[in-house]
Enzyme design. Structure first.
Site, PDB file in Angstrom:
ATOM      1  N   HIS A 138      89.856  24.195  39.078  1.00  0.00           N
ATOM      2  CA  HIS A 138      88.933  25.256  38.680  1.00  0.00           C
ATOM      3  C   HIS A 138      88.281  24.826  37.373  1.00  0.00           C
ATOM      4  CE1 HIS A 138      88.088  29.660  39.814  1.00  0.00           C
ATOM      5  NE2 HIS A 138      87.777  28.857  40.792  1.00  0.00           N
ATOM      6  N   SER A 150      87.438  17.247  43.172  1.00  0.00           N
ATOM      7  CA  SER A 150      86.486  17.840  42.238  1.00  0.00           C
ATOM      8  C   SER A 150      85.633  16.722  41.658  1.00  0.00           C
ATOM      9  CB  SER A 150      87.230  18.585  41.133  1.00  0.00           C
ATOM     10  OG  SER A 150      86.321  18.992  40.131  1.00  0.00           O
ATOM     11  N   HIS A 207      81.848  20.636  47.261  1.00  0.00           N
ATOM     12  CA  HIS A 207      83.095  21.368  47.074  1.00  0.00           C
ATOM     13  C   HIS A 207      83.713  21.767  48.413  1.00  0.00           C
ATOM     14  CE1 HIS A 207      85.795  23.712  44.532  1.00  0.00           C
ATOM     15  NE2 HIS A 207      85.764  24.648  45.458  1.00  0.00           N
TER      16      HIS A 207
END
Lengths: 731, 220
Positions: free
Chosen positions: A91, A530, A45
């Protein structure tokens, strides 16, 4: 001294090789705090270790690019002495675990990336991908994510103006929540995150630090497993009220000149913010953890450094001017504490209760994280299929009604009406009214056109073509409002990079995006990756979401979906071969998974877009819609609904396939509504410009008629289009 | 006419209200901080939308007890004009300057859209510029806009012609479609729709503008 056991290493997502490197860097075994620091800083990340060597292929420069990737957000010149600052971020993992807070804190985090740089946030968008509509968790996740995005954005007072929301079973175990924030700053008041000035104080501002979200960055760097539910760490909790105060306090302080550097505390909290600031400034920081404002008692240095408590910032101010900062933050009721000093050692030294709990060189941690050249297998592009002349698919009016009420095309009003999309009173293209949202640059006649785009089913079939298409569609959506496309941010969502097939999807999509960005002068200025979006080996569709930003020179001269009068000519711009491969109709209604996605021809894309934009600028058109999912028929139906007026189109005699003509998803196409008197001049200009354009019908009435098919009343069309999502959510 | 707009921590329509007022008044609008205890000399005070103090406890409850609200109450008692929009309406009811209360929308969700609103009462500085029975298109954006009031209070509002606006398509379950109410002296208005977001066609509606021009004419 904590003993570094294999279990401890594994819990930190580190390998034996990583430990060897850490010991080499430190010249000794790491402390637990140091291990935690390496763990988050070297997580996928934070370090982009799997994607870094491929991200370099993306073009990032243009004369109007002020700051490309590498800062908190990208910065582009929008004229008038102003810049637009924007970024998109994922997210995904937290939103699946706790949809309300996961989505809310996603919004909060991306907002901080933008106002950290001195911009007042002016717009939010979000790209949402959920599992199948009938999957047991989907309703719960949609309800929570939408409420979370709204709960946060509405409270901070930044309009949520656009985005997209689609459904596919590949996201059943891993939804995607990508949030994009856009801000505007004066060109000479952009702030960077590069610490400097030996002896300058380091200030902690905002909310207090608690035990929430410890190791969030590491979580976002591992795949889910159904059986590991219990190991999931706590998701952070957002407080939009504190964020609103933080925005106002930071912007107030930024009006002066005491800030040297500023960085929000996002993933990996105090660790990443302090290391990134020191790394960019090539300096060291001596930090006293006893000075960090804490929400809970008994927190250890490890917890303080790894907490992902929200609404916090770290800044370096000019020595002797701490008082100015403290006064502003006190006015807004926020914590503000001097927690350290900038040093010339190049080392991050952390003290706590008189002990040195970490002492590590900054450069190797922040800058020299492992770079992996993971093996990859590129997807072999599928063989195109010809659109069949006849298919027993039922009458086309029934097909269109079914498509309009299908998950990906159905109206998302249920979602966008839960977002305050009008606060700040500058939203001049409202949700559902145009191909891109347009937010006026406050106090001027200029506007920013904003969109998010990606067609994952194309990316799955052919990552390279899908990557190109995502960029091209964003460019097209901006052009369709009359805006000049300027730059993009992206959020690349994929499965596990440890599998060569998935890595090949990532590489293919990046290379396709790079090609389109170059051809369209549409560089990437910020972004986020991601990975590990998979559960028990089942990966999501490759989803490289693109967030596009364009400039409207005169918001009095834009185009939306709605025409205003009957008798306008409908003009189809772009060539229609009737490409059904990978189309919505093909996959979702005909159950076919063969075929290739529609080819993107970038030269034609550019040509057609430039033509449409010029026609809008010259006031020649009354309405414009690009053609995408569901092709011509769906675009026309959407325009009719926006206009509250019907239309009639003729079927061409020369089409090999009626289904292909109506529902094919050939690229680089637009549908224009043009006054009768302007039709011939427009067609002539198109001919001279080498742009394919043909008149296909007229506006008017209260039904949509497709050639010889039965007329579809607007009431039926609207009921299908508006009914699907509310019905789903009502259960 | 001189106007001031109050900013609480968490207000987010304060700029919008000031911009709309300045567009009509053609003069600067004073900005007042929640911690101030005095208002500048003004004819109108605007309490803006947003989430004052995060709307913790109850919408508007903490803001209603902030230092500036004592000054706003004195201004209203002296016959000064006050407009509260959205969260501002909630603050005014919590402060006791307007009757009733605003509770969670009947649909339980935040709702943001243009709604049709009828001008239900005139003879006040806010709506005199509208035609009798005018139907406006105004945006709403709230989670707690469901107006409730006891029977006696409602009867009094109706009898005294103090329901300034009514929804034609009620977005929140409000009692008797009430979108805005006036104080007994007709100088304090609270409403959930946002007239400041509807002052030019580019924003989707200019139907809020006459409210501000009415104020200018009445308070000039």
């Amino acid at each position: 001294m904590t003993e570094i056991t294999p279990e401890l290493l594994q819990r930190h997502g580190l390998t034996g090789d990583d430990l060897a490197r850490i010991e080499e860097i430190l010249g000794r075994a790491p402390t637990l705090v140091e291990l935690g620091i390496f763990s988050v800083m070297w997580s996928e990340h934070c370090s982009y270790k799997s994607s870094k060597i491929h991200l370099g292929k993306l073009p990032t420069t243009a004369p109007w690019v002020v700051q490309g990737p590498g800062e908190n957000a990208g910065v582009i010149d929008i004229g008038g002495g102003q810049v637009a600052i924007f970024k998109m971020e994922s997210h995904n993992h937290p939103s699946f675990i706790e949809p309300y807070q996961g989505a809310a804190t996603g919004v909060g985090g991306i907002l901080r990336d933008v106002f950290t740089m001195g911009a007042r946030p002016v717009a939010l968008l979000n790209a949402l991908r959920f599992g199948a509509a009938d999957h047991s968790r989907t309703r719960h996740l949609v309800a929570g994510v939408v409420a979370g995005i709204g709960g946060y954005g509405n409270c901070v007072g930044v309009p949520t103006v656009g985005g997209e929301c689609t459904f596919h079973h590949a996201y059943n175990g891993n939804i995607l929540v990508n949030a994009m924030a856009v801000g505007i700053a004066d060109a000479d008041k952009v702030f960077y995150a590069s610490a400097g000035g030996i002896g300058n104080p380091v200030l902690y501002v905002g909310a207090k630090t608690g035990r929430d979200g410890i190791h969030g960055a590491t979580m976002a760097s591992a795949e889910f497993s159904e059986t590991k539910e219990a190991e999931r760490p706590t998701v952070q909790v957002g407080d939009p009220f504190t964020e609103k105060l933080l925005i106002e306090a930071c912007l107030e302080l930024m009006a002066g000149d005491c800030i040297v550097a500023i960085q929000d505390m996002g993933a990996a909290g105090l660790t990443s913010s302090s290391f990134e600031m020191a790394s960019r400034g090539q300096c060291g920081i001596l930090m006293n953890l006893d000075a960090v404002p804490l929400r809970e008692t008994g927190m250890t240095p490890y917890e303080i450094m790894l907490s992902e408590s929200q609404e916090r910032m770290l800044m370096v101010v000019a020595a002797g001017r701490e008082g100015e900062a403290v006064a502003v933050f006190e006015k807004w009721g926020l914590d503000c504490a001097v927690v350290g000093r900038v040093t010339d050692t190049g080392r991050m030294v952390l003290t706590w209760q008189g002990l040195t709990v970490a002492d590590v060189p900054v450069a190797p941690v922040a800058g020299a994280s492992p770079v992996l050249d993971r093996p990859y297998e590129l997807t072999t592009p599928p063989v195109p299929v010809a659109s069949p002349a006849n298919l027993d698919a039922g009458p086309v009016d029934r097909l269109l009604l079914a498509l309009m009420g299908s998950p990906d095309i159905a109206s998302k009003r249920w979602i966008f009406e839960q977002y305050d999309h009008m606060v700040m009173a500058d939203t001049v293209m409202l949700p559902g009214r145009g191909d891109a949202a347009v937010v006026r640059v406050h106090g001027t006649g200029r506007g920013l056109a904003l969109t998010t785009d990606c067609t994952p089913r194309y990316c799955e079939a052919d990552p390279f073509m899908g990557g190109m298409q995502a960029v091209a569609e964003a460019w097209r959506n901006l052009s369709a409002t009359g805006a000049r496309p300027l730059a993009i941010t992206n959020c690349l969502n994929f499965g596990s990079p440890e599998r060569p097939r998935i890595m090949g999807q990532l590489v293919g999509c990046i290379e396709g995006m790079a090609e389109a960005c170059r051809a369209l002068d549409f560089p990437v200025v910020s972004g986020n990756v991601s990975l590990y979006n998979e559960t028990d080996g089942r990966a999501i569709l490759p989803t490289p979401n693109v967030g596009g930003v364009g400039l409207v020179d005169d918001t009095g001269r834009m185009a939306g979906l709605a025409w205003d009068v009957a008798g306008l000519e409908l003009v189809l711009v772009g060539e229609t071969q009737g490409w059904l491969g990978c189309s919505l109709l093909w996959q979702q209604f005909l159950g076919r998974d063969d075929g290739a996605p529609p080819p993107v021809r970038l030269e034609i894309e550019r040509h057609n877009g430039d033509f449409v934009r010029a026609a809008i600028g010259a006031g020649q058109v009354r309405a414009v819609h690009d053609l995408s999912d569901g092709g011509l028929a769906v675009a026309l139906a959407e325009m009719c609904l926006a206009s509250a007026m019907g239309a009639t189109i003729a079927m061409p005699h020369d089409t090999p396939s009626v289904l292909g003509w109506l529902f094919g998803e050939d690229q680089a196409r637009y549908l224009l509504a043009v006054p009768k008197a302007g039709l011939d001049p427009l067609l002539q200009e198109a001919g001279e410009a080498g742009v394919v354009a043909r008149a296909i019908g007229v506006t008017g009435g209260d039904a949509l008629t497709l050639g010889d098919a039965a007329a579809i009343s607007l009431a039926d069309l609207r009921a299908r289009h508006e009914g699907w999502l509310p019905n789903l959510m009502a259960g | 006419m001189r106007a001031a707009v109050v900013t609480f921590p968490g207000s987010n329509c304060d700029r919008d209200l000031a911009v709309a007022l300045e567009a009509v008044l053609q003069r600067p609008v004073a900005r007042v901080w929640h911690g101030d205890s005095e208002l500048p000399p003004v004819d109108l005070v605007g309490i803006p939308g947003g989430f004052a103090y995060g709307d913790y406890l109850r919408c508007g409850a903490i803001a209603a007890r902030s230092p500036i609200m004592a000054a706003v109450a004195r201004h209203a008692e002296a016959g000064g004009a006050v407009i509260g929009v959205c969260n501002g309406f909630q603050v005014l009811t919590e402060a006791g300057l307007l009757p009733g209360a605003l509770i969670r929308n009947a649909g339980l969700r935040f709702v943001c859209r243009h709604v049709r609103v009828a001008v239900a009462a005139r003879r006040n500085p806010f709506t005199d510029g509208y035609d009798e029975g005018a139907v406006l298109s105004l945006p709403v954006a709230h989670h707690d806009g469901n107006y409730v009031i006891d029977e006696a209070g409602l009867a009094r509002l109706e009898a005294e012609d103090r329901i300034a606006f009514r929804y034609l398509d009620n977005p929140n379950g409000s009692t008797r479609d009430i979108a805005g109410v006036l104080s007994a002296n007709r100088r304090v208005l609270g409403l959930m729709p946002h007239p400041e977001r509807a002052i030019e066609p580019a924003l989707g509606s200019a139907d809020g503008r006459p409210l501000f021009t009415s104020l200018l004419a009445a308070l000039a």
